[in-house]
Motif scaffolding. Structure first.
Motif, short mmCIF file in Angstrom:
data_model
loop_
_atom_site.label_atom_id
_atom_site.label_comp_id
_atom_site.label_asym_id
_atom_site.label_seq_id
_atom_site.Cartn_x
_atom_site.Cartn_y
_atom_site.Cartn_z
N ASN A 195 0.81 -1.21 0.00
CA ASN A 195 0.00 0.00 0.00
C ASN A 195 0.85 1.27 0.00
OD1 ASN A 195 -2.59 1.29 0.04
ND2 ASN A 195 -2.18 1.82 2.17
N TRP A 196 1.96 1.29 0.75
CA TRP A 196 2.77 2.50 0.83
C TRP A 196 3.34 2.85 -0.55
CZ3 TRP A 196 7.86 2.40 -0.54
CH2 TRP A 196 8.49 1.15 -0.58
N ALA A 197 3.68 1.85 -1.35
CA ALA A 197 4.19 2.12 -2.69
C ALA A 197 3.09 2.70 -3.57
CB ALA A 197 4.75 0.84 -3.31
N ARG A 198 1.88 2.18 -3.44
CA ARG A 198 0.73 2.70 -4.21
C ARG A 198 0.47 4.15 -3.85
NH1 ARG A 198 -4.88 3.32 -3.47
NH2 ARG A 198 -4.59 2.81 -1.29
N VAL A 199 0.48 4.46 -2.57
CA VAL A 199 0.23 5.84 -2.12
C VAL A 199 1.35 6.77 -2.59
CG1 VAL A 199 0.00 7.30 -0.08
CG2 VAL A 199 -1.21 5.11 -0.19
N LEU A 200 2.59 6.31 -2.50
CA LEU A 200 3.73 7.13 -2.93
C LEU A 200 3.67 7.43 -4.42
CD1 LEU A 200 6.30 8.42 -1.77
CD2 LEU A 200 7.51 6.34 -2.41
N VAL A 201 3.32 6.45 -5.24
CA VAL A 201 3.22 6.68 -6.68
C VAL A 201 2.05 7.61 -6.99
CG1 VAL A 201 2.67 5.53 -8.87
CG2 VAL A 201 4.43 4.60 -7.38
N MET A 202 0.94 7.46 -6.27
CA MET A 202 -0.19 8.37 -6.50
C MET A 202 0.19 9.80 -6.11
SD MET A 202 -3.71 6.35 -5.60
CE MET A 202 -3.42 6.36 -3.85
N LEU A 203 0.93 9.96 -5.03
CA LEU A 203 1.39 11.29 -4.62
C LEU A 203 2.32 11.88 -5.68
CD1 LEU A 203 1.48 13.45 -2.39
CD2 LEU A 203 3.42 12.22 -1.43
N TYR A 204 3.26 11.08 -6.17
CA TYR A 204 4.17 11.53 -7.22
C TYR A 204 3.39 11.93 -8.49
CZ TYR A 204 7.71 11.49 -10.84
OH TYR A 204 8.51 11.83 -11.89
N ALA A 205 2.39 11.14 -8.86
CA ALA A 205 1.58 11.46 -10.04
C ALA A 205 0.82 12.77 -9.84
CB ALA A 205 0.61 10.32 -10.35
N ALA A 206 0.27 12.97 -8.66
CA ALA A 206 -0.45 14.22 -8.39
C ALA A 206 0.48 15.42 -8.46
CB ALA A 206 -1.14 14.14 -7.03
N VAL A 207 1.68 15.29 -7.90
CA VAL A 207 2.66 16.39 -7.96
C VAL A 207 3.09 16.65 -9.40
CG1 VAL A 207 5.01 17.04 -7.29
CG2 VAL A 207 3.44 16.12 -5.59
N SER A 208 3.30 15.59 -10.16
CA SER A 208 3.71 15.72 -11.56
C SER A 208 2.63 16.40 -12.39
CB SER A 208 4.03 14.34 -12.13
OG SER A 208 4.38 14.42 -13.48
N ILE A 209 1.38 16.01 -12.18
CA ILE A 209 0.26 16.64 -12.90
C ILE A 209 0.16 18.11 -12.51
CG2 ILE A 209 -2.26 16.68 -13.10
CD1 ILE A 209 -2.12 13.58 -12.70
N SER A 210 0.29 18.41 -11.23
CA SER A 210 0.22 19.79 -10.76
C SER A 210 1.37 20.63 -11.32
CB SER A 210 0.25 19.84 -9.23
OG SER A 210 -0.84 19.14 -8.70
N ALA A 211 2.57 20.04 -11.40
CA ALA A 211 3.71 20.77 -11.95
C ALA A 211 3.51 21.06 -13.43
CB ALA A 211 4.99 19.96 -11.74
N ALA A 212 2.98 20.10 -14.18
CA ALA A 212 2.72 20.34 -15.61
C ALA A 212 1.68 21.44 -15.79
CB ALA A 212 2.26 19.05 -16.28
N PHE A 213 0.64 21.42 -14.95
CA PHE A 213 -0.37 22.48 -15.04
C PHE A 213 0.22 23.83 -14.68
CE2 PHE A 213 -3.44 25.19 -12.85
CZ PHE A 213 -4.32 25.43 -13.90
N THR A 214 1.03 23.87 -13.62
CA THR A 214 1.61 25.14 -13.18
C THR A 214 2.54 25.72 -14.23
OG1 THR A 214 1.46 24.40 -10.89
CG2 THR A 214 2.94 26.24 -11.33
N THR A 215 3.38 24.89 -14.84
CA THR A 215 4.28 25.42 -15.88
C THR A 215 3.50 25.87 -17.10
OG1 THR A 215 4.70 23.20 -16.76
CG2 THR A 215 6.28 24.08 -15.16
N VAL A 238 1.59 29.34 -15.62
CA VAL A 238 2.46 30.46 -15.28
C VAL A 238 3.44 30.76 -16.39
CG1 VAL A 238 4.22 31.27 -13.66
CG2 VAL A 238 2.24 30.04 -12.81
N GLY A 239 4.12 29.73 -16.87
CA GLY A 239 5.19 29.95 -17.83
C GLY A 239 4.77 29.87 -19.28
#
Length: 172
Positions: free
Chosen positions: A110-130, A133-134
């Motif tokens: 489960n911890w690996a699943r949660v970690l990958v979901m967190l990474y995916a959410a951050v990656s999606i948010s970073a793509a949206f932010t760039t 903003v940029g």
């Protein structure tokens, strides 16, 4: 007249979502876990392809960095080589770790699943932010493939079946 199945509510309370599922260590692996782990492995392949493309096009990338820094700036060749090695090393290690997480997800951690979901959410948010903003375009050559894979990973691994499988050994 046939009876229609009951629909799930559009909103569920957080308490219901975090409540432990039934203890069933022999639960069969659901398709959502297999698909999620497979999509993470596709993300790993895309990461290695991106690193290879960066290595082959490093001269153009370094030149565009020099242009961004100003007309009178020319980076030393040693610094360019160190930059490439650093990016390839950190990117390679991160991509390998993501591959290990995919195997752990497939095995039901489960911890690996949660970690990958967190990474995916951050990656999606970073793509949206760039993009917001940029003004960076989301194109097939840049972030479209990884963004699409991140969205699909998030959808697959956040399903009820994936959560139940990953938490199947937890006792109440």
């Amino acid at each position: 007249m046939t009876k229609t199945p009951e629909k799930r509510p559009a909103f569920e309370s957080p308490g219901d979502l975090v409540r432990p599922v039934g203890y069933d260590p022999d639960m069969p692996r659901p398709a959502a876990i297999s698909a999620g782990a497979g999509l993470v492995m596709l993300r790993v392949i895309a990461g290695f392809l991106w690193l290879a493309a960066l290595a082959f096009n490093w001269g153009d990338v370094a030149h565009s960095i020099e242009v961004e820094l100003g007309d009178d700036v020319e980076l030393p060749e040693d610094l360019k080589a160190i930059g490439l090695v650093l990016i390839l090393t950190v990117g390679g290690i991160a991509t390998l770790l993501e591959g290990v997480l995919a195997v752990l997800i497939y095995r039901g951690h489960n911890w690996a699943r949660v970690l990958v979901m967190l990474y995916a959410a951050v990656s999606i948010s970073a793509a949206f932010t760039t993009w917001w903003v940029g003004g960076q375009d989301i194109r097939i050559e840049t972030t479209l493939v990884t963004l699409s894979l991140d969205i699909l990973v998030l959808l697959a691994l956040s399903s009820r079946q994936a959560a139940a499988y990953s938490r199947r050994r937890q006792r109440r």
